[in-house]
Scaffold this motif. Sequence first.
Motif, mmCIF file in Angstrom:
data_model
loop_
_atom_site.group_PDB
_atom_site.id
_atom_site.type_symbol
_atom_site.label_atom_id
_atom_site.label_comp_id
_atom_site.label_asym_id
_atom_site.label_seq_id
_atom_site.Cartn_x
_atom_site.Cartn_y
_atom_site.Cartn_z
ATOM 1 N N TRP A 93 0.396 -0.963 -0.126
ATOM 2 C CA TRP A 93 -0.406 0.424 -0.299
ATOM 3 C C TRP A 93 0.872 1.366 -0.131
ATOM 4 N N THR A 94 0.830 2.435 -0.263
ATOM 5 C CA THR A 94 1.219 3.611 -1.100
ATOM 6 C C THR A 94 0.647 5.104 -1.033
ATOM 7 N N ALA A 95 1.154 5.693 -0.461
ATOM 8 C CA ALA A 95 0.162 6.999 -0.239
ATOM 9 C C ALA A 95 1.043 7.767 -0.844
ATOM 10 N N PRO A 96 0.551 8.220 -2.123
ATOM 11 C CA PRO A 96 1.331 9.084 -2.904
ATOM 12 C C PRO A 96 1.623 10.533 -2.836
ATOM 13 N N LEU A 97 2.391 11.608 -2.706
ATOM 14 C CA LEU A 97 2.484 12.583 -2.310
ATOM 15 C C LEU A 97 2.178 13.151 -2.587
ATOM 16 N N GLY A 98 1.537 13.793 -1.549
ATOM 17 C CA GLY A 98 0.292 15.027 -2.006
ATOM 18 C C GLY A 98 -1.186 14.108 -1.286
ATOM 19 N N GLU A 99 -0.808 13.348 -1.109
ATOM 20 C CA GLU A 99 -2.160 12.572 -0.614
ATOM 21 C C GLU A 99 -2.100 11.819 0.701
ATOM 22 N N GLN A 100 -3.194 11.009 1.534
ATOM 23 C CA GLN A 100 -2.944 10.333 2.318
ATOM 24 C C GLN A 100 -4.021 9.226 1.966
ATOM 25 N N ARG A 101 -3.498 8.028 3.159
ATOM 26 C CA ARG A 101 -4.932 6.861 2.694
ATOM 27 C C ARG A 101 -4.463 6.297 4.171
ATOM 28 N N GLN A 102 -6.120 5.529 3.972
ATOM 29 C CA GLN A 102 -6.684 5.003 5.707
ATOM 30 C C GLN A 102 -6.668 3.332 5.072
ATOM 31 N N ILE A 103 -5.852 2.470 5.361
ATOM 32 C CA ILE A 103 -6.501 0.901 5.865
ATOM 33 C C ILE A 103 -6.475 0.148 6.659
ATOM 34 N N GLU A 104 -7.201 -0.590 6.083
ATOM 35 C CA GLU A 104 -7.870 -2.057 7.523
ATOM 36 C C GLU A 104 -7.300 -3.148 7.343
ATOM 37 N N LEU A 105 -6.744 -3.492 7.865
ATOM 38 C CA LEU A 105 -6.074 -5.504 7.840
ATOM 39 C C LEU A 105 -6.914 -5.613 8.008
ATOM 40 N N PRO A 106 -6.336 -7.329 7.572
ATOM 41 C CA PRO A 106 -7.382 -8.579 7.750
ATOM 42 C C PRO A 106 -7.911 -8.552 8.792
ATOM 43 N N ASP A 107 -7.130 -8.230 10.420
ATOM 44 C CA ASP A 107 -7.616 -8.403 11.432
ATOM 45 C C ASP A 107 -7.776 -7.834 12.528
ATOM 46 N N GLY A 108 -8.236 -6.457 11.390
ATOM 47 C CA GLY A 108 -9.147 -5.243 12.001
ATOM 48 C C GLY A 108 -8.372 -3.803 12.469
ATOM 49 N N THR A 109 -6.777 -4.241 12.371
ATOM 50 C CA THR A 109 -6.724 -2.968 12.655
ATOM 51 C C THR A 109 -6.050 -1.981 11.890
ATOM 52 N N SER A 110 -5.508 -0.345 11.901
ATOM 53 C CA SER A 110 -6.535 0.529 10.985
ATOM 54 C C SER A 110 -5.543 1.105 10.763
ATOM 55 N N VAL A 111 -4.819 1.551 9.885
ATOM 56 C CA VAL A 111 -3.644 2.003 9.807
ATOM 57 C C VAL A 111 -3.553 3.800 9.051
ATOM 58 N N TRP A 112 -2.847 4.082 9.025
ATOM 59 C CA TRP A 112 -3.356 5.580 8.297
ATOM 60 C C TRP A 112 -1.725 5.756 7.978
ATOM 61 N N LEU A 113 -1.394 6.119 6.578
ATOM 62 C CA LEU A 113 -0.375 6.061 5.902
ATOM 63 C C LEU A 113 0.025 7.300 5.396
#
Length: 331
Positions: free
Chosen positions: A120-140
């Motif tokens: 998963w990547t967050a390009p320059l100028g953007e942010q991304r929120q991801i939910e992993l298979p176990d329910g963990t949330s990640v903000w890149l």
Amino acid sequence: MDQTRLRELLEKLASDRITAEELHRLMQAVQDDTYTEELDQALRRFQDLPIIPHLDDQEQSLKSYQRIISDKRFLQARKQKRLYLTWVAASLALILVGALLYQRLSSPREHLRNAFTTTWTAPLGEQRQIELPDGTSVWLNAGSRLDIPRNYNDNDRRVVLAGEAYFDVQSNKQKPFTVETGSLITKVLGTAFNINSFDASHIAVTVRQGKIAVQHQAETVSLLTANQQLIYNVHTNHKQVHDVNATAMIAWIHQRLRFDNISMADAGKALERWSNKTFIYRNDAIRGCHFTVSFHEGENLREMLNVISALNNFKYEIKNDTVYLDGNGCE
């Protein structure tokens, strides 16, 4: 730009060592049909090593290749080159088939099984929120990458981070959550924390809630609890632990920017990632200016630079994708 220089920039892109100026030059070359042949040859060089005799080298080459062709900035620059992308997909498939064939013909290798990841990547100028298979949330954060092995959540939960991310980890005592960032390993059971590795020489780990252990080469560097931050020098192994306002430190996940006694050089890097623009300093004295300021969600780059330039006695000019900074700077 020759093939050697293209390959050098591609390697920097794959390892997240590319500067904003170098990225701009690479994207120009990628979009320019003049460099199509040189670019194809540079990419093919990642496949030159034979799969079986040099497995470790081939695996590293494969990882670099995967990171390049999955990079959103790279794909966007070539989005109108359908034939080119078809060639990329086909050549990657050949590498995967070869690696899987070797895996079946030889003794199992755990690190080979883990080599194939979801990125998963967050390009320059953007942010991304991801939910992993176990329910963990990640903000890149912008300009960051997160690699997730295909066996994630089988026996453990391991991810690899380049850049900055905030993790809100789903608790599971049977499966610890581990983040590999360069030479540091952060282990938790269930907590919320931030890791920043944009600076190649220092890694910052900040805990908002819970407790984490940070390790280097299997040795525990520090145990951190809520509102504590570790700054680790990857070259000298020197560490510093501070009490901080963790909520303020992770303001970026809410589209807010906070600079706390930061140099203009470091703030400029953050603004480059946030705005996807290149900063050019016409007076190097400006880089050393330090300041503290916070910006709320919705404020644009020009509004931010109006405040920062007033604080640090410089003028700025925005031309297309470049910001020019000039003036006396702080004195």
